[in-house]
Design a protein around this motif. Sequence first.
Motif, PDB file in Angstrom:
ATOM      1  N   THR A   1       2.504   2.194 -12.713  1.00 32.05           N
ATOM      2  CA  THR A   1       3.702   3.232 -13.487  1.00 32.05           C
ATOM      3  C   THR A   1       2.682   3.244 -14.128  1.00 32.05           C
ATOM      4  OG1 THR A   1       3.390   1.576 -14.896  1.00 32.05           O
ATOM      5  CG2 THR A   1       5.379   1.423 -13.833  1.00 32.05           C
ATOM      6  N   PRO A   2       2.785   5.110 -14.729  1.00 34.22           N
ATOM      7  CA  PRO A   2       2.251   6.074 -16.111  1.00 34.22           C
ATOM      8  C   PRO A   2       0.847   5.010 -16.682  1.00 34.22           C
ATOM      9  CG  PRO A   2       3.878   7.380 -15.530  1.00 34.22           C
ATOM     10  CD  PRO A   2       4.569   5.505 -14.802  1.00 34.22           C
ATOM     11  N   ASN A   3       1.818   4.012 -17.142  1.00 35.92           N
ATOM     12  CA  ASN A   3       1.405   3.476 -18.055  1.00 35.92           C
ATOM     13  C   ASN A   3       0.282   2.433 -17.313  1.00 35.92           C
ATOM     14  OD1 ASN A   3       2.082   3.791 -20.410  1.00 35.92           O
ATOM     15  ND2 ASN A   3       4.083   2.717 -20.237  1.00 35.92           N
TER      16      ASN A   3
ATOM     17  N   TYR B   1      -4.595   0.627 -15.557  1.00 32.01           N
ATOM     18  CA  TYR B   1      -6.635   0.736 -14.436  1.00 32.01           C
ATOM     19  C   TYR B   1      -7.347   1.650 -14.913  1.00 32.01           C
ATOM     20  CZ  TYR B   1      -7.105   0.463  -9.132  1.00 32.01           C
ATOM     21  OH  TYR B   1      -8.603   0.782  -8.369  1.00 32.01           O
ATOM     22  N   HIS B   2      -7.254   2.692 -15.110  1.00 35.90           N
ATOM     23  CA  HIS B   2      -8.389   3.636 -14.952  1.00 35.90           C
ATOM     24  C   HIS B   2      -9.303   3.681 -16.377  1.00 35.90           C
ATOM     25  CE1 HIS B   2      -6.285   6.404 -12.488  1.00 35.90           C
ATOM     26  NE2 HIS B   2      -7.345   6.586 -11.642  1.00 35.90           N
ATOM     27  N   HIS B   3      -8.501   2.877 -17.218  1.00 34.10           N
ATOM     28  CA  HIS B   3      -9.861   2.539 -18.397  1.00 34.10           C
ATOM     29  C   HIS B   3     -10.647   1.549 -17.662  1.00 34.10           C
ATOM     30  CE1 HIS B   3     -10.850   0.194 -22.155  1.00 34.10           C
ATOM     31  NE2 HIS B   3     -10.542  -0.391 -21.516  1.00 34.10           N
TER      32      HIS B   3
ATOM     33  N   ASN C   1       1.079  -1.483   0.060  1.00 31.06           N
ATOM     34  CA  ASN C   1       0.188  -0.278  -0.119  1.00 31.06           C
ATOM     35  C   ASN C   1       1.038   1.149  -0.251  1.00 31.06           C
ATOM     36  OD1 ASN C   1      -2.137  -1.757   2.450  1.00 31.06           O
ATOM     37  ND2 ASN C   1      -2.442  -2.024   0.371  1.00 31.06           N
ATOM     38  N   LEU C   2       1.410   0.933   1.126  1.00 31.51           N
ATOM     39  CA  LEU C   2       2.812   1.893   1.043  1.00 31.51           C
ATOM     40  C   LEU C   2       3.088   2.668   0.147  1.00 31.51           C
ATOM     41  CD1 LEU C   2       3.382   4.562   3.390  1.00 31.51           C
ATOM     42  CD2 LEU C   2       5.369   2.725   4.006  1.00 31.51           C
ATOM     43  N   LYS C   3       3.989   1.798  -1.502  1.00 32.31           N
ATOM     44  CA  LYS C   3       4.644   1.441  -2.329  1.00 32.31           C
ATOM     45  C   LYS C   3       3.892   2.021  -3.338  1.00 32.31           C
ATOM     46  CE  LYS C   3       8.562  -0.422   0.002  1.00 32.31           C
ATOM     47  NZ  LYS C   3       9.783  -1.511  -0.404  1.00 32.31           N
ATOM     48  N   GLY C   4       2.778   1.996  -3.579  1.00 31.41           N
ATOM     49  CA  GLY C   4       1.880   1.623  -4.470  1.00 31.41           C
ATOM     50  C   GLY C   4       1.624   0.525  -5.461  1.00 31.41           C
ATOM     51  N   VAL C   5       2.035  -0.290  -4.860  1.00 26.06           N
ATOM     52  CA  VAL C   5       2.101  -1.206  -5.748  1.00 26.06           C
ATOM     53  C   VAL C   5       0.965  -2.515  -5.860  1.00 26.06           C
ATOM     54  CG1 VAL C   5       3.325  -3.967  -5.779  1.00 26.06           C
ATOM     55  CG2 VAL C   5       4.469  -2.120  -5.304  1.00 26.06           C
TER      56      VAL C   5
END
Length: 209
Positions: free
Chosen positions: A96-98, A103-105, A17-21
Amino acid sequence: MNRKKIYLVRHGQTDFNLKGVVQGSGIDADINETGKKQAQLFFEAYKDIPFDHLYHTALIRTKQSIQGFLELGIPFEALPELNEISWGEYEGTPMTPNESQYYHHMLNQWKIGNLDYAIAGGESPNVVAARMIKGIEKIINGPGETILVCMHGRAMRIFLSLIMKHDLKHMDNYEHQNLCLYLLEEKGNGAFEILKRNDVGHLKALNQL
């Protein structure tokens, strides 16, 4: 039949969670030091609630998050039906940005009602809901009246949508944070109301530690 009061919490913070994984049902991560403090603060705030039964998922982070209550000797059960959604090939990968774009798609697909859409190798909301319904039935038909349930973020959104009889495409309305609380009370005829929503008042002391 007694009406249920369900204290529903998300697990404490993990390093993922902390690292955005990305962390789903395929990652059995421990809670970190912050997560342990969150768990302790929740325990201190709610240890006097006369819980009849406890439920956690089959993943260790949920069990660790309610360890204080388990040590009181309250009857408990692990329900794998409540496990987090599987993020498939994206489990354990940094956002990552990609990856964020994909994910948002996916989230947009769900919001427009495409609830069979799944991330590569993962579960769709409808697949999670099918097993989640079985877990909810076990809780509602199970022992006790005052219940503590610890689970996961995306799984909580689906759980709440199901128990409140809301369309899953609106599940993102149920916001959450690590060790937040939703308090649900049964009103009869299988209907529930939410008395507390994404409540983290018990975590205020974290800012002072």
